[in-house]
Scaffold this active site. Sequence first.
Site, PDB file in Angstrom:
ATOM      1  N   LYS A 209       0.845  -1.204   0.000  1.00 11.32           N
ATOM      2  CA  LYS A 209       0.000   0.000   0.000  1.00 11.32           C
ATOM      3  C   LYS A 209       0.882   1.256   0.000  1.00 11.32           C
ATOM      4  O   LYS A 209       0.675   2.173  -0.764  1.00 11.32           O
ATOM      5  CB  LYS A 209      -0.912  -0.047   1.232  1.00 11.32           C
ATOM      6  N   GLY A 269      -4.803  -2.003   5.410  1.00 15.65           N
ATOM      7  CA  GLY A 269      -4.043  -3.172   4.949  1.00 15.65           C
ATOM      8  C   GLY A 269      -4.719  -4.493   5.276  1.00 15.65           C
ATOM      9  O   GLY A 269      -4.908  -5.359   4.415  1.00 15.65           O
TER      10      GLY A 269
END
Length: 548
Positions: A209, A269
Amino acid sequence: MALKSTNPTTTEAWKKLQAHFETIKSQHLKDMFSSDANRADELTLTWEDFYVDFSKNRVTKETVDLLIELANELDLKDAISKYFDGDIINATEGRAVLHTALRAPKDATVLVDGENVIPEVHEVKKKIEGFTNSVVSGEHKGHTGKAITDIVNIGIGGSDLGPAMVVDALQFYKNHLSTHFVSNVDGDHYQEVIKNLNPETTLFVIVSKTFTTQETLSNANSIRAWFLESQPKEAVASHFVAVSTNIESVKNFGIDEANIFPMKDWVGGRFSLWSAVGLSISLAVGYKHFESLLEGAHKMDEHFKTTDFNDNIPVISALLTVWYNNFFESESEAIIPYTQYLNQFATYLQQGIMESNGKSVDRDGKKVNYQTGTLIWGEPGTNSQHAFFQLIHQGTKLIPTDFIGYVESLYGNKDHHNKLMSNYFAQTEALMNGKTESEVLSELKEQSASDEEIKQLLAFKVFEGNKPTTSLLIQKLSPESLGKLIAMYEHKIFVQGIIWNIYSYDQFGVELGKQLAKSILKELTVDGIVGNHDTSTQNLISFFKDNC
Ligand code: G6Q
């Protein structure tokens, strides 16, 4: 709008629950069943292909009502609206929490900063679909013109655990591509994964990410170096793709913009497998199955959002955790799937639950004066019966346990499936009933044990029982039912966080680890740099440096 903040222990419902607990704590589940013929029916929820039996928990209808009163007093309904509507409920990071938007249909509207995010979600899905189809069909070729045979997902934490768990869980639905996962910065991990791979037919999916994570970037760099030992630089374009919010850093790594699958910062996440982070899932099982996984999750979203708390599976399940954690003072919960396919499920949920709710400061920034996140652990049955079940049955700790089972097996071997599920049913029954001294006595007598033997053995063979379990029976393990199951636990995490008045969606504890190792790495790699450590850490570092 921000989430409200109330110390749950100051509510009226909490006080009532405390008083109620005094009447429940010494009651035995066995007696609860014998005094109420409707108990099992009253405490079972059925929804779609889910049958969820809460009745083997140490609760009565009154307990459930009081727990719901607690949820109402803490305005759970309002919090659920804020969660789905894209309010900044991850206040400490200034973000919305919108994994639910990733599985919302095309015609939905979810606004972030006044902009509907759904069209972009579906654009990325389209890109995942197109890429998946071309890799699976063999249309996407490696640099030397060969079709791809192997996928390597390079990521860690939320960029690894979800995809790895789902690919493993859905292996029955897998296509011909072999999928591998590299996560640990332990160099032996990636070496073991690549040792049998052919760079000409392997596709690497770098998932990060932030695209700043040390482990993932180290693995990606080392793997790219290995790749370039045998392939030219231009080959990187057809063998490396990335998933990230940090497009610039991915481009600097040498990946073409066309090969970047974007994600948004409002996807946490550990809740990201539904986003482009799930690319490896889509490649492994095909886009249609990936979409079914998302559809299943969306169905659970709707159930959670629209169902009365009385009949709401994630809500009841979360409230039961609060009941055990805060009133019975039990510290951990076990999750036991009776399917080998869910081998990684407890590990996956460890991150989801413990990273989210392992917090000790409330939403006002004050230290909490009550317990929050539970310890999560588990392994599939029946293997775990031959390992740690002893402690659940006869240890000193109260461990509420979720049993997850399926009505149908995937290959249809009835003999094995009946054996598997008879263990599931027998364990929940035994954990509830236990075995009394008089039962043990007659059993020993039947076995013709002598008085001396009976005297010696009796106490050891008694099982107290009264161990709480929740039985989840699902029709069949499919991408859709797996999506429902994962989303069920995601919403359970949310509800717990609301009740405990904590922020579930930050993870400063994880970030601490990322910072700490950086400074010590310098000491390990640059001569003459000595840190300021306690003597224990200093000795360990010196021993390592002197002997490596
Ligand atoms: C998850 C956590 C954490 C994160 C990893 C990987 O919620 O934040 O597990 O997923 O640290 O981070 P990147 O995807 O940024 O590499």
